[in-house]
Design a protein around this motif. Sequence first.
Motif, short mmCIF file in Angstrom:
data_model
loop_
_atom_site.label_atom_id
_atom_site.label_comp_id
_atom_site.label_asym_id
_atom_site.label_seq_id
_atom_site.Cartn_x
_atom_site.Cartn_y
_atom_site.Cartn_z
N THR A 1 0.61 -1.26 0.01
CA THR A 1 -0.01 0.03 0.10
C THR A 1 0.68 1.35 0.03
O THR A 1 1.84 1.51 0.74
CB THR A 1 -0.82 0.06 1.22
OG1 THR A 1 -1.73 -1.02 1.11
CG2 THR A 1 -1.79 1.34 1.27
N LEU A 2 0.56 2.21 -0.96
CA LEU A 2 1.13 3.59 -0.83
C LEU A 2 0.07 4.69 -0.46
O LEU A 2 -0.74 4.83 -1.44
CB LEU A 2 1.93 3.57 -2.21
CG LEU A 2 2.67 4.98 -2.46
CD1 LEU A 2 3.58 5.51 -1.51
CD2 LEU A 2 2.95 5.35 -3.86
N VAL A 3 0.45 5.25 0.38
CA VAL A 3 -0.56 6.18 0.74
C VAL A 3 0.18 7.71 0.64
O VAL A 3 1.16 8.12 1.26
CB VAL A 3 -1.02 6.22 2.47
CG1 VAL A 3 -1.92 7.46 2.76
CG2 VAL A 3 -1.55 4.89 2.57
N LEU A 4 -0.43 8.33 -0.51
CA LEU A 4 0.09 9.69 -0.78
C LEU A 4 -0.52 10.97 -0.06
O LEU A 4 -2.11 10.99 -0.10
CB LEU A 4 0.27 9.68 -2.29
CG LEU A 4 0.80 8.85 -2.96
CD1 LEU A 4 0.62 8.97 -4.32
CD2 LEU A 4 2.36 9.05 -2.77
N LYS A 5 0.00 11.83 0.47
CA LYS A 5 -0.69 12.83 0.92
C LYS A 5 -0.49 14.24 -0.28
O LYS A 5 -1.04 15.32 0.01
CB LYS A 5 -0.12 13.42 2.15
CG LYS A 5 -0.02 12.45 3.38
CD LYS A 5 -1.34 12.07 3.57
CE LYS A 5 -1.32 11.12 4.89
NZ LYS A 5 -2.81 10.69 5.23
N LYS A 6 0.51 13.98 -1.28
CA LYS A 6 0.73 15.24 -2.22
C LYS A 6 0.35 14.30 -3.59
O LYS A 6 -0.49 13.55 -3.74
CB LYS A 6 1.79 15.60 -2.18
CG LYS A 6 2.18 16.49 -0.90
CD LYS A 6 1.09 17.82 -0.99
CE LYS A 6 1.46 18.64 0.59
NZ LYS A 6 2.63 19.13 0.45
N ASN A 7 1.34 14.97 -4.51
CA ASN A 7 0.82 14.29 -5.93
C ASN A 7 1.61 12.92 -6.47
O ASN A 7 2.65 12.75 -5.88
CB ASN A 7 1.21 15.70 -6.97
CG ASN A 7 0.15 16.75 -6.54
OD1 ASN A 7 -0.95 16.73 -6.05
ND2 ASN A 7 1.08 17.95 -6.81
N LEU A 8 1.14 12.38 -7.37
CA LEU A 8 1.62 11.11 -8.12
C LEU A 8 2.04 11.58 -9.53
O LEU A 8 0.93 12.14 -10.32
CB LEU A 8 0.86 9.95 -7.90
CG LEU A 8 1.54 8.83 -8.84
CD1 LEU A 8 2.78 8.36 -8.27
CD2 LEU A 8 0.35 7.63 -8.90
N THR B 1 -4.64 16.45 2.54
CA THR B 1 -5.50 17.59 2.96
C THR B 1 -5.59 18.75 2.30
O THR B 1 -6.14 19.81 2.39
CB THR B 1 -5.07 18.10 4.41
OG1 THR B 1 -3.69 18.56 4.43
CG2 THR B 1 -5.24 16.80 5.33
N VAL B 2 -5.05 18.70 0.90
CA VAL B 2 -5.21 19.81 -0.09
C VAL B 2 -5.24 19.00 -1.45
O VAL B 2 -4.96 17.90 -1.42
CB VAL B 2 -3.63 20.43 -0.14
CG1 VAL B 2 -3.44 21.22 1.00
CG2 VAL B 2 -2.39 19.70 -0.43
N PRO B 3 -5.80 19.67 -2.44
CA PRO B 3 -5.96 19.14 -3.77
C PRO B 3 -4.96 18.08 -4.03
O PRO B 3 -3.67 18.89 -3.92
CB PRO B 3 -6.52 20.07 -4.55
CG PRO B 3 -7.18 21.44 -3.62
CD PRO B 3 -6.07 21.10 -2.56
N GLN B 4 -5.19 17.16 -4.65
CA GLN B 4 -4.06 16.39 -5.33
C GLN B 4 -4.21 15.95 -6.88
O GLN B 4 -5.29 16.01 -7.04
CB GLN B 4 -3.97 14.89 -4.46
CG GLN B 4 -3.48 15.13 -2.92
CD GLN B 4 -3.47 13.78 -2.18
OE1 GLN B 4 -4.51 13.31 -1.63
NE2 GLN B 4 -2.27 12.93 -2.24
N THR B 5 -3.13 15.58 -7.48
CA THR B 5 -3.17 15.08 -8.88
C THR B 5 -2.63 13.97 -9.03
O THR B 5 -1.61 13.36 -8.46
CB THR B 5 -2.54 16.27 -9.73
OG1 THR B 5 -1.16 16.66 -9.25
CG2 THR B 5 -3.01 17.69 -9.58
N ILE B 6 -3.06 13.14 -10.21
CA ILE B 6 -2.56 12.24 -10.77
C ILE B 6 -1.87 12.54 -12.16
O ILE B 6 -2.84 12.94 -13.03
CB ILE B 6 -3.45 10.84 -10.87
CG1 ILE B 6 -4.04 10.52 -9.48
CG2 ILE B 6 -2.78 9.64 -11.30
CD1 ILE B 6 -5.18 9.52 -9.20
#
Length: 529
Positions: free
Chosen positions: A71-78, A97-102
């Motif tokens: 499992t990879l838990v991201l708080k920012k972008n990938l 807790t802020v908008p994220q992008t893939i």
Amino acid sequence: MKKMKIPYPGMKNPGLIYLLVSFVICQSLIAVSHAQTVSTGTTLVIASGTTVNTDNSMSVLSGGTLDVQGTLVLKKNLTNNSAIASLGPGLIEFSGTVPQTISGVNVIQDLRINNAKGVTIAGTGDTRVNGILKLKNGLLKLGSNNLVLGPSASDSISLTPNLSMVVPTGVGEFRKEFASAGTFKYNVGDSTGTGVAEYSPVTLAFTSGTFGANNYAGVKLVNAKYPNDSITTPYLSRYWALSQSGITAFNCNATFNYVAADVTGTEASLYCNKVDPSPWVAYGAANTSSHYLTANNLSSFSTFTGSRPAMDVGLTAFLEGPYSGSTMTTALRTAGLVPLSQPYNVAPWNYNGPESVASIPAGVVDWVLIELRQAATPATATSATILKRRAAFIKSDGTIVEKDGTSPVRFYNAALTSNLYPVVKHRNHLAIMANNAVGMTSGIYTYNLSSGTGQIYGTGKVQLGSLWGMIAANADGSDFINNDDLLLWQSNFSQANYNKADFDFTGFVNNDDLLKWQQNFSKQATVPN
């Protein structure tokens, strides 16, 4: 395997060696607090049973590999810039807790959205999920990219739907691949319009079909009234576009859910309509208790919305006055004399329809008034059998079209129960009616009143070379050319405007118009009244 703490090779951090080809993380829980970059020639493996939490963005450079088995838990972008799209057989969660992008082209086994601020598929690449799309919290926005679920993939919502859904309101589609006939619910909605997220899912139930390799059925939506719908009320401020690729000979039942705030007018009068491409096709009435539309037995996909049911009528006719050679003049339009609103809201027509435009489309000769009459025979298609009336444009090639200048004329709430006999009326020509019952061709009721003498009912017609058309000089609209029309010509003589005594459509009332009256004196329409 030895347990190791971050930082680790391949991550941009001073003092680390980047020559290792593979690095495996196998601790049960690891927290990472700095930006992560998987460099060229490096493979980062998050082993099965291991969870990595990172507070910052994760980037995979060209030639690098990210293999998430745990499992990879991201708080920012990938961001995946590698040619290797697959990110492993594990779970990737976005829970910032802020908008994220893939970004980039990505193939993910399981994807969990758990960010109330939302996640956007950005850049130019599509994202594919082969396992489970878990919509736990927050909106997954597609923008200009597609979200593709493989044939074995599923999606689920574990929070309030308005707070957890896919938002395909741009160019990008939410696509599902099908291994065989089956049902899938697209958990979609929008976050536009009122500014409040509105859940409006689509369910596609394929009962049959041939499902080729890499097939898909896609959905996107818009929270607005369908732009080419000219009706006032009722209508739905929402429409859905369905597409498919690689699925042939199919039968599909579609259900479109909407919110009550989408409805303008009486909801009970809404029907599910296929609106693009033309012709319109009306399906079932809206379910007003649960707020959904249905379109059953679809064999092709299109754009759907809720509005009044409609039928499209494509007619061809010619007016004697502006006719020259094989077409009609558009001199009135060129001179800017054709009014922007239909002119039949006065006696003797007394038609109060709202047809109007911002500008007159190219090729338009004038406005005409269409009546749909239904009866067993043309002789019994009297004014008492009028089903619907609508003002439309007649073009230089004789086609009679909608306000957009190209579409067949659309009639709403027209429940045809007998033979259809359309009538064409004009402000200074004798009315004509179809001599034969009009049939449907490719979903459009199509009839050419000009192609032969037997196409127009009765004798109230004129030969125009090899064509037949409507007789000019009916200045008062009475459908009988007599001295009353002459008096109107006299009272309007030498005037230059949109004038009922301008029989030849030059924009000027002169002796040429008198010649038309003399030529047609005592002629009358033979439309049953």
